[in-house]
Design an enzyme around this catalytic site. Structure first.
Site, PDB file in Angstrom:
ATOM      1  CG  ASP A  45      76.764  21.802   4.425  1.00 48.13           C
ATOM      2  OD1 ASP A  45      77.541  22.553   3.807  1.00 48.13           O
ATOM      3  OD2 ASP A  45      77.066  21.245   5.502  1.00 48.13           O
ATOM      4  CD  GLU A 121      72.623  11.499   4.265  1.00 47.19           C
ATOM      5  OE1 GLU A 121      71.687  12.130   3.723  1.00 47.19           O
ATOM      6  OE2 GLU A 121      73.543  12.053   4.896  1.00 47.19           O
ATOM      7  NE  ARG A 146      64.190 -10.631  12.184  1.00 45.58           N
ATOM      8  CZ  ARG A 146      65.021 -11.571  11.752  1.00 45.58           C
ATOM      9  NH1 ARG A 146      66.336 -11.438  11.978  1.00 45.58           N
ATOM     10  NH2 ARG A 146      64.559 -12.607  11.086  1.00 45.58           N
ATOM     11  CB  THR A 159      79.935  15.842   9.220  1.00 43.23           C
ATOM     12  OG1 THR A 159      79.687  16.298   7.877  1.00 43.23           O
ATOM     13  CG2 THR A 159      81.417  15.587   9.399  1.00 43.23           C
ATOM     14  CB  ALA A 160      75.055  14.665   7.046  1.00 41.34           C
ATOM     15  CE1 TYR A 161      69.020   9.858  10.246  1.00 45.52           C
ATOM     16  CE2 TYR A 161      69.301   8.521   8.272  1.00 45.52           C
ATOM     17  CZ  TYR A 161      68.655   8.766   9.472  1.00 45.52           C
ATOM     18  OH  TYR A 161      67.684   7.918   9.912  1.00 45.52           O
ATOM     19  CB  SER A 164      72.253  12.177  13.748  1.00 46.01           C
ATOM     20  OG  SER A 164      71.635  11.445  12.701  1.00 46.01           O
ATOM     21  CB  ALA A 183      66.019   2.265  15.866  1.00 47.51           C
TER      22      ALA A 183
END
Length: 268
Positions: A45, A121, A146, A159-161, A164, A183
């Site tokens: 990919d 992305e 924030r 389906t990538a970052y 996750s 986060a």
């Protein structure tokens, strides 16, 4: 027909690319890295993403094919042992294509706006500090974020970052963007939505950082140097990427194979 081959530096990919070039030349197909009609990626990919960015100025007249030489990829229809079958299909069958949406970024700075395209992305973060940013959807303030950062992905990039980060898997035929948090800070004082948000085709996302400096903008895994960033606008591009599908481009099978594996039908 003119074909360009983009390969990664791995030994196996180099050997497969050599075999592919010979098969194409034997069929009278011209190898043209400048003005191709078809771009064949040999690798995974990441190699396909590199091929996309190399030829993104020619998206209106090229289509892409992926040959896989490693782990299962979402952009690769063919394996290295299928080269003869692929070349035969390329030369003898009428091309059928699948068109998938792309992400357009407009980075507003003190200078001229900068435009980028992403296949998977784009994410924005701050260097070693919390990112504080206003997030607007269709020019209406949605939240003040924030946290470590924000990611906006295409359906193919879901389906990538984005995955996750807890994002949903979205079928690539859907023209939608997905916003996922990296986060985020959520307590009695600071609140965000705390879940992925899927944006409709006629809407857009605007991220306005409180601090215009020390920002990291990553587009398809590659860091883009930016400064004095007033805001970043994310929308579905008017351009699309076209893949030759050859009748066996099965998205959900790839999702299952990549993240679940073999399913035992007699397990219950």
């Amino acid at each position: 027909m003119k074909v360009a081959i983009v390969k990664n530096p791995r030994k196996q990919s180099q050997l497969v690319a050599q075999q592919l070039e010979k098969l194409l030349l034997d069929q009278g197909i011209e190898i043209d890295g400048t003005n191709p009609e078809v771009v064949i990626s040999v690798g995974g990919d990441g190699t396909m993403i590199s091929a996309f960015h190399k030829y993104q100025a020619q998206l209106d007249r090229v289509r892409f094919i992926g040959v896989h030489t490693g782990h299962l990829g979402f952009y690769t229809d063919w394996r290295n042992f299928d080269l003869k079958k692929m070349v035969q299909a390329l030369t003898q069958e009428k091309p059928l294509t699948s068109s998938y949406p792309l992400l357009e970024l407009i980075v507003i700075t003190d200078n001229e706006p900068r435009h980028f395209l992403a296949l998977n992305e784009a994410s924005i973060k701050r260097i070693s500090k919390t990112l504080v940013a206003k997030v607007a959807i269709k020019d209406e303030l949605f939240e003040t974020f924030r946290g470590d950062g924000l990611c906006v992905s295409t359906p193919t990039g879901s389906t990538a970052y984005s995955k996750s980060l807890g994002g949903a898997v979205i079928h690539p035929r859907l023209k939608a963007l997905q916003l996922t948090e990296v986060a985020s800070i959520n307590n009695r004082v600071f609140r965000t939505i705390g879940s992925p948000v899927v944006i409709a085709p006629d809407e857009w996302i605007t991220i306005e950082p409180a601090d215009q400096h020390n920002l990291i903008l990553i587009v398809d895994g590659k860091r883009v140097p930016v400064d004095h960033v007033q805001k970043v606008i994310y929308r579905i591009s008017k351009q699309e990427i076209k893949f030759d599908k050859f009748g066996h481009h099965h998205f959900w099978s790839r999702v299952k194979d990549s993240f679940i594996g073999q399913v035992d039908d007699e397990s219950f």
